[in-house]
Write an enzyme that holds these catalytic residues in place. Sequence first.
Site, PDB file in Angstrom:
ATOM      1  N   GLY A  41       2.544   9.201   2.341  1.00 15.48           N
ATOM      2  CA  GLY A  41       3.841   9.015   1.691  1.00 15.48           C
ATOM      3  C   GLY A  41       4.186  10.032   0.625  1.00 15.48           C
ATOM      4  N   ASP A  85       2.854   0.081  -6.009  1.00 21.51           N
ATOM      5  CA  ASP A  85       3.356  -1.242  -5.637  1.00 21.51           C
ATOM      6  C   ASP A  85       2.479  -2.275  -6.352  1.00 21.51           C
ATOM      7  OD1 ASP A  85       4.235  -3.509  -4.205  1.00 21.51           O
ATOM      8  OD2 ASP A  85       4.724  -2.309  -2.459  1.00 21.51           O
ATOM      9  N   LYS A 120       6.812  -0.459  -9.138  1.00 18.86           N
ATOM     10  CA  LYS A 120       7.381  -1.813  -9.071  1.00 18.86           C
ATOM     11  C   LYS A 120       6.632  -2.701 -10.061  1.00 18.86           C
ATOM     12  CE  LYS A 120       8.683  -2.079  -4.176  1.00 18.86           C
ATOM     13  NZ  LYS A 120       8.314  -2.757  -2.905  1.00 18.86           N
ATOM     14  N   PHE A 140      12.110  -4.005  -0.703  1.00 18.88           N
ATOM     15  CA  PHE A 140      11.569  -3.105   0.315  1.00 18.88           C
ATOM     16  C   PHE A 140      12.378  -1.813   0.309  1.00 18.88           C
ATOM     17  CE2 PHE A 140       8.688  -3.730   4.064  1.00 18.88           C
ATOM     18  CZ  PHE A 140       8.527  -2.363   4.275  1.00 18.88           C
ATOM     19  N   VAL A 141      11.754  -0.726  -0.104  1.00 21.43           N
ATOM     20  CA  VAL A 141      12.468   0.549  -0.174  1.00 21.43           C
ATOM     21  C   VAL A 141      11.878   1.550   0.825  1.00 21.43           C
ATOM     22  CG1 VAL A 141      13.287   0.335  -2.548  1.00 21.43           C
ATOM     23  CG2 VAL A 141      11.032   1.305  -2.128  1.00 21.43           C
ATOM     24  N   ASP A 157       7.871   4.595   4.156  1.00 20.81           N
ATOM     25  CA  ASP A 157       8.178   4.187   5.529  1.00 20.81           C
ATOM     26  C   ASP A 157       8.301   2.687   5.688  1.00 20.81           C
ATOM     27  OD1 ASP A 157       5.278   3.749   5.179  1.00 20.81           O
ATOM     28  OD2 ASP A 157       5.308   3.323   7.333  1.00 20.81           O
ATOM     29  N   ARG A 183      10.619   7.788   6.784  1.00 26.97           N
ATOM     30  CA  ARG A 183       9.995   8.690   5.810  1.00 26.97           C
ATOM     31  C   ARG A 183      10.850   9.933   5.589  1.00 26.97           C
ATOM     32  NH1 ARG A 183       4.522   7.248   4.806  1.00 26.97           N
ATOM     33  NH2 ARG A 183       3.399   6.455   6.601  1.00 26.97           N
TER      34      ARG A 183
HETATM   35  C1  PRP Z   1       1.625   3.311   0.095  1.00 28.33           C
HETATM   36  C2  PRP Z   1       1.969   4.301  -1.012  1.00 28.33           C
HETATM   37  C3  PRP Z   1       0.899   4.078  -2.038  1.00 28.33           C
HETATM   38  C4  PRP Z   1       0.497   2.639  -1.809  1.00 28.33           C
HETATM   39  C5  PRP Z   1       1.076   1.813  -2.899  1.00 28.33           C
HETATM   40  O1  PRP Z   1       0.729   3.910   0.963  1.00 28.33           O
HETATM   41  O2  PRP Z   1       1.969   5.618  -0.544  1.00 28.33           O
HETATM   42  O3  PRP Z   1      -0.189   4.952  -1.855  1.00 28.33           O
HETATM   43  O4  PRP Z   1       1.032   2.213  -0.556  1.00 28.33           O
HETATM   44  O5  PRP Z   1       0.739   0.463  -2.710  1.00 28.33           O
HETATM   45  P1  PRP Z   1      -0.192  -0.336  -3.732  1.00 28.33           P
HETATM   46  O6  PRP Z   1       0.205   0.046  -5.119  1.00 28.33           O
HETATM   47  O7  PRP Z   1       0.143  -1.775  -3.397  1.00 28.33           O
HETATM   48  O8  PRP Z   1      -1.606  -0.004  -3.417  1.00 28.33           O
HETATM   49  P2  PRP Z   1       0.396   3.304   2.395  1.00 28.33           P
HETATM   50  O9  PRP Z   1      -0.929   2.619   2.347  1.00 28.33           O
HETATM   51  O10 PRP Z   1       1.559   2.491   2.901  1.00 28.33           O
HETATM   52  O11 PRP Z   1       0.212   4.622   3.265  1.00 28.33           O
HETATM   53  P3  PRP Z   1       1.245   5.831   3.501  1.00 28.33           P
HETATM   54  O12 PRP Z   1       1.266   6.664   2.259  1.00 28.33           O
HETATM   55  O13 PRP Z   1       0.649   6.559   4.664  1.00 28.33           O
HETATM   56  O14 PRP Z   1       2.591   5.231   3.814  1.00 28.33           O
END
Ligand code: PRP
Length: 183
Positions: free
Chosen positions: A48, A107, A135, A156-157, A163, A169
């Site tokens: 991400g 998150d 958040k 949900f953003v 994504d 993305r």
């Molecule tokens: C998402 C984002 C953060 C994480 C945040 O990654 O990129 O790294 O979640 O969530 P948290 O604070 O609850 O741990 P994801 O695991 O969805 O993988 P991605 O980056 O490949 O989308």
Amino acid sequence: MDVSSVSGDLVEVLYTEDQIQGRLKELAEQIRADYEGEDLLLVGVLRGAVMVMADLARHLDRHVEIDWMAVSSYGSGTKSSGVVRILKDLDTDLSGRHVLVVDEIIDTGLTISWLVANLSSRGPASVEIATLLRKPEAQTMPVEARYVGWDIPNEFVVGYGLDYDERYRNLRDIATLAPHIYS
Ligand code: PRP
């Protein structure tokens, strides 16, 4: 991709491409000032953070090194399990380095708090966090992010690296996803 291409999937645009670039430029200026005279290694969290890294790094008027980690958050379970696995480790030795972890969203905070603990055990001079979004209502792990673009509500953003089911993305803006897409 422009929001007009998927407008039926979105509720509202939270931040436009221009607003994102403006905020990243401000963060880059703070980072430049804070690390004046120090070396700096940016560590991006795949996948991400690709967009944020690309733009933040280009707004930084100084030399930086860039490396990447890929982690699988929560294994096959839910977010609350807190299990994080390294899928791709850094190629860089962190001994004595100033490390800035770059992510697009905090998150629950589980991923980044685990990462900071992991990287801190490798003998760096410092480890700090830069995130475009946070958040506060969703956060269950207390983590101190030194650079935060915006605090957002627990919605949900998608877009700009974020994504839903690997889509959106490449949306230029950041927008809230319509409930009929994910429910
Ligand atoms: C998402 C984002 C953060 C994480 C945040 O990654 O990129 O790294 O979640 O969530 P948290 O604070 O609850 O741990 P994801 O695991 O969805 O993988 P991605 O980056 O490949 O989308």
